[in-house]
Design an enzyme around this catalytic site. Structure first.
Site, PDB file in Angstrom:
ATOM      1  N   THR A   1       0.845  -1.201   0.000  1.00 36.16           N
ATOM      2  CA  THR A   1       0.000   0.000   0.000  1.00 36.16           C
ATOM      3  C   THR A   1       0.878   1.248   0.000  1.00 36.16           C
ATOM      4  O   THR A   1       0.687   2.164  -0.814  1.00 36.16           O
ATOM      5  CB  THR A   1      -0.920   0.014   1.241  1.00 36.16           C
ATOM      6  OG1 THR A   1      -1.765  -1.133   1.197  1.00 36.16           O
ATOM      7  CG2 THR A   1      -1.773   1.272   1.282  1.00 36.16           C
TER       8      THR A   1
ATOM      9  N   ASN B   1      -5.528  -9.441  -7.674  1.00 33.01           N
ATOM     10  CA  ASN B   1      -5.750 -10.069  -6.371  1.00 33.01           C
ATOM     11  C   ASN B   1      -7.143 -10.654  -6.195  1.00 33.01           C
ATOM     12  O   ASN B   1      -7.384 -11.402  -5.262  1.00 33.01           O
ATOM     13  CB  ASN B   1      -5.486  -9.059  -5.252  1.00 33.01           C
ATOM     14  CG  ASN B   1      -6.304  -7.802  -5.419  1.00 33.01           C
ATOM     15  OD1 ASN B   1      -6.140  -7.073  -6.397  1.00 33.01           O
ATOM     16  ND2 ASN B   1      -7.207  -7.557  -4.503  1.00 33.01           N
TER      17      ASN B   1
ATOM     18  N   GLN C   1       1.020  -9.618  -5.661  1.00 31.36           N
ATOM     19  CA  GLN C   1       0.512 -10.994  -5.724  1.00 31.36           C
ATOM     20  C   GLN C   1       1.402 -11.930  -6.546  1.00 31.36           C
ATOM     21  O   GLN C   1       1.088 -13.104  -6.679  1.00 31.36           O
ATOM     22  CB  GLN C   1      -0.894 -11.002  -6.353  1.00 31.36           C
ATOM     23  CG  GLN C   1      -1.982 -10.375  -5.504  1.00 31.36           C
ATOM     24  CD  GLN C   1      -2.406 -11.279  -4.356  1.00 31.36           C
ATOM     25  OE1 GLN C   1      -2.101 -12.470  -4.330  1.00 31.36           O
ATOM     26  NE2 GLN C   1      -3.113 -10.705  -3.388  1.00 31.36           N
TER      27      GLN C   1
ATOM     28  N   GLY D   1       5.490  -8.154   1.846  1.00 32.08           N
ATOM     29  CA  GLY D   1       6.036  -9.318   2.549  1.00 32.08           C
ATOM     30  C   GLY D   1       4.993 -10.384   2.846  1.00 32.08           C
ATOM     31  O   GLY D   1       5.231 -11.575   2.670  1.00 32.08           O
ATOM     32  N   HIS D   2       3.801  -9.946   3.249  1.00 33.72           N
ATOM     33  CA  HIS D   2       2.861 -10.921   3.814  1.00 33.72           C
ATOM     34  C   HIS D   2       2.037 -11.699   2.796  1.00 33.72           C
ATOM     35  O   HIS D   2       1.270 -12.589   3.166  1.00 33.72           O
ATOM     36  CB  HIS D   2       1.942 -10.247   4.849  1.00 33.72           C
ATOM     37  CG  HIS D   2       0.877  -9.366   4.272  1.00 33.72           C
ATOM     38  ND1 HIS D   2      -0.403  -9.809   4.073  1.00 33.72           N
ATOM     39  CD2 HIS D   2       0.885  -8.071   3.869  1.00 33.72           C
ATOM     40  CE1 HIS D   2      -1.145  -8.818   3.589  1.00 33.72           C
ATOM     41  NE2 HIS D   2      -0.375  -7.750   3.451  1.00 33.72           N
TER      42      HIS D   2
ATOM     43  N   THR E   1      13.342   4.945  10.680  1.00 36.03           N
ATOM     44  CA  THR E   1      14.236   3.847  11.044  1.00 36.03           C
ATOM     45  C   THR E   1      13.695   2.538  10.507  1.00 36.03           C
ATOM     46  O   THR E   1      12.511   2.232  10.695  1.00 36.03           O
ATOM     47  CB  THR E   1      14.368   3.759  12.578  1.00 36.03           C
ATOM     48  OG1 THR E   1      14.837   5.020  13.060  1.00 36.03           O
ATOM     49  CG2 THR E   1      15.322   2.651  12.989  1.00 36.03           C
TER      50      THR E   1
ATOM     51  N   CYS F   1      -9.743  -5.981   1.566  1.00 36.36           N
ATOM     52  CA  CYS F   1      -9.797  -4.550   1.822  1.00 36.36           C
ATOM     53  C   CYS F   1     -11.183  -3.977   1.579  1.00 36.36           C
ATOM     54  O   CYS F   1     -11.498  -2.893   2.025  1.00 36.36           O
ATOM     55  CB  CYS F   1      -8.798  -3.840   0.923  1.00 36.36           C
ATOM     56  SG  CYS F   1      -7.279  -4.765   0.782  1.00 36.36           S
TER      57      CYS F   1
HETATM   58  C1  LIG Z   1      -2.287  -7.104  -0.617  1.00 37.72           C
HETATM   59  C2  LIG Z   1      -2.148  -6.220  -1.765  1.00 37.72           C
HETATM   60  C3  LIG Z   1      -1.792  -4.873  -1.617  1.00 37.72           C
HETATM   61  C4  LIG Z   1      -1.561  -4.263  -0.256  1.00 37.72           C
HETATM   62  O1  LIG Z   1      -0.378  -4.737   0.311  1.00 37.72           O
HETATM   63  P1  LIG Z   1      -0.036  -4.446   1.846  1.00 37.72           P
HETATM   64  O2  LIG Z   1       1.371  -4.939   1.985  1.00 37.72           O
HETATM   65  O3  LIG Z   1      -1.020  -5.228   2.643  1.00 37.72           O
HETATM   66  O4  LIG Z   1      -0.148  -2.986   2.062  1.00 37.72           O
HETATM   67  C5  LIG Z   1      -1.664  -4.111  -2.743  1.00 37.72           C
HETATM   68  N1  LIG Z   1      -1.873  -4.623  -3.961  1.00 37.72           N
HETATM   69  C6  LIG Z   1      -2.216  -5.898  -4.161  1.00 37.72           C
HETATM   70  C7  LIG Z   1      -2.410  -6.416  -5.547  1.00 37.72           C
HETATM   71  C8  LIG Z   1      -2.370  -6.748  -3.069  1.00 37.72           C
HETATM   72  O5  LIG Z   1      -2.743  -8.006  -3.273  1.00 37.72           O
END
Ligand SMILES: *Cc1c(COP(=O)(O)O)cnc(C)c1O
Length: 414
Positions: free
Chosen positions: A85, A164, A192, A213-214, A258, A344
């Site tokens: 984001t 996504n 993604q 990362g997640h 930081t 989201c």
């Molecule tokens: C999850 C996602 C985001 C947001 O990523 P965050 O690291 O959660 O802020 C943006 N774009 C796409 C295509 C995503 O799947």
């Protein structure tokens, strides 16, 4: 002794929402805990005056190389952020602001993530013009469509790689060439992509790319914006950005603050692990997706959303005729963790704007489910999903007195 999480896990529904987030790989979690617990690795990576700072700095730089290597970029092109984001915001506002005297027109698509669409809306409020391209019914953009939308004052094109909600993969390589020829910068949200399909930052001719990362079995709260240092191809110019944050001048002045060493280390390792996933894992996911689709299709009155040929196997988005989306989600909730549209937007009880952009009617957009398959997904999970949906869709259709195929033709949108 079992932790509360492990005890609850037995009662938790089957997790089929890997597109909204993934569990942290245990090797990543272990390495992050090591950094957090360390008596030597806690330094501020920006402290150049002592060993503690140097050690933290070296960890950050190693992670930078890991992330870069996983996506075909150079380490110096990685700018750490708090997630995709923030990376999207930095890319969009950064270019818009820096080149505001050159032009104030941006091109994007209707099926982008909100983390691109909302910054675009804000830029419109601030006086920019944004063209929102409509993809075809499969969810694909025609590169010619993008070429046709470019104007003298277009400074930026922002198009995602893997969608996504529907898993569709856009032809980024073609867009890179078009943008380079026209002199517009190209930003790609690739949150993604890694681990699902090949990704080559340098080879695609992309100027800016957002990573998270997640979505890749790493921690939440960390991501990166790749900023191309030299352009592959005809033009030698390099994209410039105005920063969003001002402070200590970290990340070459592009992102002050930081660095969270443990987060960065976690993302680095997660990316290294994801880039070395075997082709057998991809085949396994594809087989699971096929099993899921075959099972759901056998229910009848189930439509697949998005291109089946230009997409990753990790996502499957379907609409159920003759059922109400909210009732369906409530019915399956005890058994299945899936979503309608993206996490989201799940708070908003409105039909998926992505499916609407594909031309799906309101009812079918609203009765859609997104299945996100991942490393933890088993055949057993898929069979559970099919059984639960078959039962609940049948039950809800009976209650509604609706039969599959009774949805008016204008609504089917297929
Ligand atoms: C999850 C996602 C985001 C947001 O990523 P965050 O690291 O959660 O802020 C943006 N774009 C796409 C295509 C995503 O799947």
């Amino acid at each position: 002794m079992k932790t509360a999480v492990q005890m609850n896990a037995a009662r938790m529904p089957v997790y089929l929402d890997h597109a909204s987030t993934t569990p942290v790989d245990s090797r990543v979690a272990a390495r992050m805990a090591e950094v957090l617990n360390s008596e030597t690795e806690f330094g501020n990576p920006a402290s150049a005056s002592h060993e503690y700072g140097d050690l933290a700095h070296s960890l950050v730089e190693q992670a930078r190389r890991q992330v870069a290597a996983a996506v075909g970029a150079a380490a110096a092109e990685v700018v750490w952020t708090s997630g995709a984001t923030e990376a999207n915001n930095l890319g969009l506002f950064g270019v818009a602001q820096y080149y505001r005297e050159r032009g104030r027109h941006i091109v994007t698509s209707r099926t982008e993530h909100k983390a691109v669409l909302d910054p675009c809306r804000e830029l419109e409020r601030r006086g920019w013009q944004v063209t929102y391209l409509v993809p075809d019914r499969e969810g694909l953009l025609d590169p010619e469509q993008v070429a046709g939308s470019l104007r003298q004052d277009t400074t930026l094109v922002s198009v995602m790689h893997v969608n996504n909600e529907i898993g569709v993969v856009q032809n980024i390589g073609a867009l890179g060439a078009i943008c380079a020829r026209h002199g517009a910068w190209l930003h790609v949200d690739a949150a993604q992509s890694l681990g699902k399909c090949p990704i080559d930052f340098a080879g695609l001719g992309v100027d800016l790319m957002s990573l998270s990362g997640h979505k890749v079995y790493g921690p939440k709260g960390v991501g990166a914006l790749l900023v191309a240092q030299r352009r592959a191809g005809s033009r030698s110019a390099q994209v410039q950005l105005a920063p969003l944050l001002f402070g200590g001048g970290q990340e070459r002045g592009l992102r002050a603050g930081t660095l969270a060493t443990h987060q960065v280390v976690g993302m680095g390792l997660a990316f290294e692990l994801a880039s070395s996933i075997s082709s057998t894992e991809t085949v396994r996911i594809a087989q699971l997706q096929r099993r899921l689709w075959d099972g759901l299709a056998s229910i009848g009155g189930v439509l697949r959303n998005g291109s089946a040929s230009h997409s990753v196997p990790h996502l499957l988005n379907v609409s159920f005729e003759g059922v109400e989306g909210e009732s369906l989600l409530a019915a399956i909730r005890p058994h299945l963790a899936v979503s309608t549209g993206s996490a989201c937007n799940s708070a908003l009880a409105e039909p998926s704007y992505v499916l609407r952009a594909l031309g799906r009617g309101e009812r079918l957009s609203e009765s859609s489910l997104r299945f996100g398959l991942g490393r933890t997904t088993t055949e057993c999970d898929i069979d559970t999903a099919v059984a639960v949906l078959s039962r609940e869709v049948g039950r809800l259709r009976e209650i509604a007195g609706a039969q599959p195929g009774k949805v008016p033709a204008a609504e089917s949108g297929a």
